[in-house]
Design a protein around this motif. Structure first.
Motif, PDB file in Angstrom:
ATOM      1  N   ALA A 122      12.162   3.155  42.334  1.00 43.52           N
ATOM      2  CA  ALA A 122      13.506   3.217  42.677  1.00 43.52           C
ATOM      3  C   ALA A 122      13.973   3.766  44.105  1.00 43.52           C
ATOM      4  O   ALA A 122      14.889   3.196  44.360  1.00 43.52           O
ATOM      5  CB  ALA A 122      14.168   4.587  41.776  1.00 43.52           C
ATOM      6  N   SER A 123      13.042   4.531  44.620  1.00 41.15           N
ATOM      7  CA  SER A 123      13.646   4.995  45.839  1.00 41.15           C
ATOM      8  C   SER A 123      13.793   3.833  46.997  1.00 41.15           C
ATOM      9  O   SER A 123      14.951   3.850  47.683  1.00 41.15           O
ATOM     10  CB  SER A 123      12.805   6.036  46.658  1.00 41.15           C
ATOM     11  N   PRO A 124      12.865   2.932  47.370  1.00 43.75           N
ATOM     12  CA  PRO A 124      13.165   1.870  48.142  1.00 43.75           C
ATOM     13  C   PRO A 124      14.240   0.951  47.815  1.00 43.75           C
ATOM     14  O   PRO A 124      14.857   0.434  48.653  1.00 43.75           O
ATOM     15  CB  PRO A 124      11.763   1.166  48.484  1.00 43.75           C
ATOM     16  N   THR A 125      14.229   0.810  46.310  1.00 41.11           N
ATOM     17  CA  THR A 125      15.350  -0.072  45.907  1.00 41.11           C
ATOM     18  C   THR A 125      16.843   0.727  46.043  1.00 41.11           C
ATOM     19  O   THR A 125      17.578  -0.269  46.583  1.00 41.11           O
ATOM     20  CB  THR A 125      15.121  -0.571  44.382  1.00 41.11           C
ATOM     21  N   ALA A 126      16.665   1.858  46.123  1.00 45.92           N
ATOM     22  CA  ALA A 126      18.117   2.524  46.325  1.00 45.92           C
ATOM     23  C   ALA A 126      18.646   2.113  47.580  1.00 45.92           C
ATOM     24  O   ALA A 126      19.728   1.877  47.897  1.00 45.92           O
ATOM     25  CB  ALA A 126      17.809   3.954  45.983  1.00 45.92           C
ATOM     26  N   LEU A 127      17.586   2.303  48.758  1.00 39.80           N
ATOM     27  CA  LEU A 127      17.931   2.018  50.094  1.00 39.80           C
ATOM     28  C   LEU A 127      18.435   0.511  50.300  1.00 39.80           C
ATOM     29  O   LEU A 127      19.563   0.206  51.080  1.00 39.80           O
ATOM     30  CB  LEU A 127      16.988   2.292  51.114  1.00 39.80           C
ATOM     31  N   ALA A 128      17.631  -0.443  49.875  1.00 38.64           N
ATOM     32  CA  ALA A 128      17.901  -1.586  49.661  1.00 38.64           C
ATOM     33  C   ALA A 128      19.382  -2.096  49.349  1.00 38.64           C
ATOM     34  O   ALA A 128      19.963  -3.034  49.711  1.00 38.64           O
ATOM     35  CB  ALA A 128      16.907  -2.565  49.270  1.00 38.64           C
ATOM     36  N   LEU A 129      19.702  -1.584  47.943  1.00 38.27           N
ATOM     37  CA  LEU A 129      20.970  -1.626  47.399  1.00 38.27           C
ATOM     38  C   LEU A 129      22.222  -1.463  47.868  1.00 38.27           C
ATOM     39  O   LEU A 129      23.247  -1.929  47.730  1.00 38.27           O
ATOM     40  CB  LEU A 129      21.200  -0.712  45.887  1.00 38.27           C
ATOM     41  N   ILE A 130      22.114  -0.479  49.093  1.00 39.33           N
ATOM     42  CA  ILE A 130      23.250  -0.220  50.231  1.00 39.33           C
ATOM     43  C   ILE A 130      23.487  -1.502  50.774  1.00 39.33           C
ATOM     44  O   ILE A 130      24.757  -1.723  50.949  1.00 39.33           O
ATOM     45  CB  ILE A 130      22.764   0.716  51.019  1.00 39.33           C
ATOM     46  N   THR A 131      22.638  -2.414  51.161  1.00 35.10           N
ATOM     47  CA  THR A 131      23.051  -3.728  51.829  1.00 35.10           C
ATOM     48  C   THR A 131      23.778  -4.781  50.922  1.00 35.10           C
ATOM     49  O   THR A 131      24.237  -5.507  51.645  1.00 35.10           O
ATOM     50  CB  THR A 131      21.616  -4.028  52.327  1.00 35.10           C
ATOM     51  N   THR A 132      23.338  -4.565  49.691  1.00 32.02           N
ATOM     52  CA  THR A 132      24.022  -5.781  49.072  1.00 32.02           C
ATOM     53  C   THR A 132      25.043  -4.923  48.308  1.00 32.02           C
ATOM     54  O   THR A 132      25.879  -5.886  47.906  1.00 32.02           O
ATOM     55  CB  THR A 132      22.999  -6.073  47.853  1.00 32.02           C
ATOM     56  N   THR A 133      25.312  -3.714  48.319  1.00 34.57           N
ATOM     57  CA  THR A 133      26.648  -3.108  47.825  1.00 34.57           C
ATOM     58  C   THR A 133      27.731  -3.014  48.822  1.00 34.57           C
ATOM     59  O   THR A 133      28.920  -3.056  48.387  1.00 34.57           O
ATOM     60  CB  THR A 133      26.452  -1.784  47.342  1.00 34.57           C
ATOM     61  N   PHE A 134      27.375  -2.857  50.247  1.00 42.84           N
ATOM     62  CA  PHE A 134      28.476  -2.531  50.930  1.00 42.84           C
ATOM     63  C   PHE A 134      28.408  -3.709  52.096  1.00 42.84           C
ATOM     64  O   PHE A 134      27.342  -4.000  52.773  1.00 42.84           O
ATOM     65  CB  PHE A 134      28.231  -1.143  51.454  1.00 42.84           C
ATOM     66  N   PRO A 135      29.573  -3.852  52.441  1.00 47.25           N
ATOM     67  CA  PRO A 135      29.694  -5.156  53.507  1.00 47.25           C
ATOM     68  C   PRO A 135      29.163  -4.579  54.843  1.00 47.25           C
ATOM     69  O   PRO A 135      29.450  -3.265  55.544  1.00 47.25           O
ATOM     70  CB  PRO A 135      31.112  -5.292  53.700  1.00 47.25           C
ATOM     71  N   GLU A 136      28.552  -5.343  55.867  1.00 48.11           N
ATOM     72  CA  GLU A 136      28.131  -4.739  56.961  1.00 48.11           C
ATOM     73  C   GLU A 136      29.297  -4.401  57.981  1.00 48.11           C
ATOM     74  O   GLU A 136      30.535  -4.895  57.888  1.00 48.11           O
ATOM     75  CB  GLU A 136      27.507  -5.964  57.895  1.00 48.11           C
ATOM     76  N   GLY A 137      28.992  -3.182  58.803  1.00 52.89           N
ATOM     77  CA  GLY A 137      30.152  -2.516  59.495  1.00 52.89           C
ATOM     78  C   GLY A 137      30.108  -1.111  59.212  1.00 52.89           C
ATOM     79  O   GLY A 137      29.357  -0.521  58.894  1.00 52.89           O
ATOM     80  N   PRO A 138      31.454  -0.522  59.424  1.00 55.05           N
ATOM     81  CA  PRO A 138      31.594   1.115  59.117  1.00 55.05           C
ATOM     82  C   PRO A 138      31.265   1.368  57.815  1.00 55.05           C
ATOM     83  O   PRO A 138      30.775   2.424  57.514  1.00 55.05           O
ATOM     84  CB  PRO A 138      33.091   1.236  59.576  1.00 55.05           C
ATOM     85  N   GLN A 139      31.776   0.579  56.521  1.00 54.29           N
ATOM     86  CA  GLN A 139      31.559   0.960  55.390  1.00 54.29           C
ATOM     87  C   GLN A 139      30.098   1.098  55.164  1.00 54.29           C
ATOM     88  O   GLN A 139      29.554   2.285  54.473  1.00 54.29           O
ATOM     89  CB  GLN A 139      32.132  -0.008  54.320  1.00 54.29           C
ATOM     90  N   ARG A 140      29.113   0.161  55.490  1.00 55.07           N
ATOM     91  CA  ARG A 140      27.514   0.169  55.410  1.00 55.07           C
ATOM     92  C   ARG A 140      27.033   1.371  56.142  1.00 55.07           C
ATOM     93  O   ARG A 140      26.325   2.200  55.599  1.00 55.07           O
ATOM     94  CB  ARG A 140      27.211  -1.032  55.733  1.00 55.07           C
ATOM     95  N   ASN A 141      27.726   1.567  57.224  1.00 56.90           N
ATOM     96  CA  ASN A 141      27.273   2.623  58.182  1.00 56.90           C
ATOM     97  C   ASN A 141      27.421   3.934  57.596  1.00 56.90           C
ATOM     98  O   ASN A 141      26.509   4.881  57.732  1.00 56.90           O
ATOM     99  CB  ASN A 141      27.594   2.581  59.535  1.00 56.90           C
TER     100      ASN A 141
END
Length: 511
Positions: A122-141
């Motif tokens: 679950a843990s590494p996938t949780a981190l990777a899900l941020i990149t597919t859930t939030f657009p690059e830029g301030p929201q992802r940061n």
């Protein structure tokens, strides 16, 4: 880990809830590495663990978590991250339920190992899900910032939560608490998180199994030797099995088309030195928490809540110097920060070798723990940057993931070595204390010794403290290995810092 180039979300799924679900998963996994610590003396009494055998309650979790961490990340890329994330959560939740109902030591250890496997999925996938859930830029940061904050604060929350649950309920509650949280995450995940694009690839199951089972055999060998002797047949057999399995792991990884641990990562001296540095300090850190928990509860008589509060200064020290490291790195560069961090860590551990059964928390424990925390805070940020130095951005995630796996597995291996030292020293001290016990003990104390096969207080305090101080002496040696590695092997300069920062950003926050 490969990611989709752009996050694509269904417009009717609020990103705030998705982030809350991802953060809750990370909190649960990180928290469970420490929430059990405070309950260790109560687990020992309830399930009749020996002190050396008790270390398996921590090692069973960290070994499978660290050993399968890279495989978990690969599974998310190949099978779809939401699907794998959900699987990991359900495995973790089931394991927590089984652990809470454990009636025998082996049942709890099996549940802890299964928890580690679920966390590794679950843990590494949780981190990777941020990149597919939030657009690059301030929201992802911002999402990465929340994830990193949860990762940093999870350990402290775990110590406090473990103390409160153990004192107000019982030790089983530190496992049962994961069940409603895990079920809530499992319910919300398909409703608020989109599935990611799948990427073709291969599973390196042989590499994951040989490394995890090989390290487990090595840890078992040390702990078995501490309980029996270095000539014990099972201990020797475990060491032989560990050597064969770890050798097979190297062969498998050198031939695999898509290895779980690319051996080329070790070709760079800075990266190899960083892994040795982290392994040495992670070993000392897990040992420090394990033995101080036993000391403050069994010798100083702290209750679980008070014991949890006793560790807050360490967390505060790590937080302060982690922030300071970010300011010092541009000025001095990575190497001086790592040297200072290792020196402070070693100083704190050496200070802990001086504790006695008469030491108080304020006079004998607090100072060295805070010194240790200051050193670890300097190390964490610097080591993460150095681990991804000179590496292509698309491989930064693999390098960072390998550092995290090294931290977990190194902690387990180091703890097994320290409990071996503890077991030998405590047995010797028990023999030394026996004449005084037989001459001074009351009939009731002698009857208790015959029943429980261990010396009662105050003799048991002397035995425990002698073993602990010997273990901390071994931990000092581990810190010196880290210091020597930073001094001799590492050649990262201040001028490398811009490249380091870029690579670290590509890797994302540490898991």
């Amino acid at each position: 880990m490969p990611t989709t180039p752009h996050a694509s979300r269904s417009p009717n799924r609020p990103p705030g809830i998705a982030l809350a679900v991802i953060a809750a998963c990370q909190l649960m996994v990180i928290l469970d590495a420490t929430i059990v610590n405070i309950a260790l003396p109560h687990i020992q009494d309830a399930l009749s663990f020996s002190t050396t055998g008790l270390s398996w309650v921590l090692s069973a979790y960290t070994l499978t978590f660290g050993g399968l961490l890279l495989l978990g990340g690969r599974a998310g890329d190949i099978l779809g991250r939401r699907r794998v994330f959900l699987t990991g959560i359900l495995v973790f939740t089931l394991a927590s339920l089984l652990g809470g109902f454990a009636q025998e030591p082996w049942q709890l250890l099996a549940a802890r190992a299964l928890q580690g496997a679920g966390g590794a999925i679950a843990s590494p996938t949780a981190l990777a899900l941020i990149t597919t859930t939030f657009p690059e830029g301030p929201q992802r940061n911002r999402a990465f910032g929340v994830f990193a904050a949860v990762s940093a604060g999870g350990g402290a929350i775990g110590m406090l939560a473990g103390g409160m649950l153990t004192e107000w309920l019982d030790w089983r509650s530190v496992l049962f608490v994961n069940v409603p949280i895990g079920l809530a995450i499992a319910f919300l995940t398909p409703r608020f998180i989109d599935e990611s694009e799948r990427h073709p690839g291969r599973f390196d199951l042989a590499g994951a199994l040989t490394s995890t089972v090989g390290m487990s055999a090595l840890v078992y060998g040390f702990i078995r030797a501490s309980e029996e002797s270095w000539t014990d047949g099972l201990a020797l057999g475990a060491f032989v099995a560990a050597v064969l399995l770890l050798a097979a792991f190297v062969v498998v990884e050198s031939r695999a088309r898509e290895p779980i641990t690319p051996l080329r990562m070790f070709a760079d001296r800075n990266r190899s030195g960083t892994y040795v540095f982290m392994l040495s300090l992670a070993a000392a850190m897990l040992g420090m928490f394990f033995f101080i928990v036993l000391f403050v509860q069994n010798v100083l008589g702290f209750g679980p809540i008070r014991a949890g509060l006793a560790f807050l200064p360490v967390t505060a020290a790590i937080g302060v110097t982690s922030g300071l490291a970010q300011r010092l790195l541009p000025v001095f560069g990575p190497k001086p920060c790592m040297l200072a961090g290792a020196a402070l860590t070693g100083t704190g551990l050496f200070w802990l070798t001086l504790i006695t059964p008469d030491s108080s928390y304020l006079g004998g424990v607090l100072g060295p723990m805070v010194t240790f925390g200051f050193g670890m805070g300097l190390n964490f940020v610097t080591v993460t940057l150095t681990a991804v130095s000179g590496i292509a951005p698309h491989e930064a995630g693999a390098a960072s993931g390998l550092l995290n796996a090294t931290q977990q597995v190194g902690g387990s291996l180091g703890l097994s070595i320290l409990v071996t030292v503890y077991g030998t020293a405590s047995r010797d001290e028990e023999k030394r204390q026996m004449p005084d016990f037989l001459a001074q003990a009351t009939p009731g104390q002698k009857a208790a010794f015959v029943k429980e096969q261990q010396l009662p207080a105050p003799w048991s305090h002397d035995v425990l403290t002698a073993g602990i101080t010997s273990a901390f002496t071994a931990a000092v040696v581990m810190a010196l290995v880290a210091l020597a590695t930073a001094a001799v092997v590492l050649r990262v300069r201040r001028s490398d810092l811009a490249a380091l920062s870029g690579a670290a950003e590509a890797a994302g926050p540490a898991v």
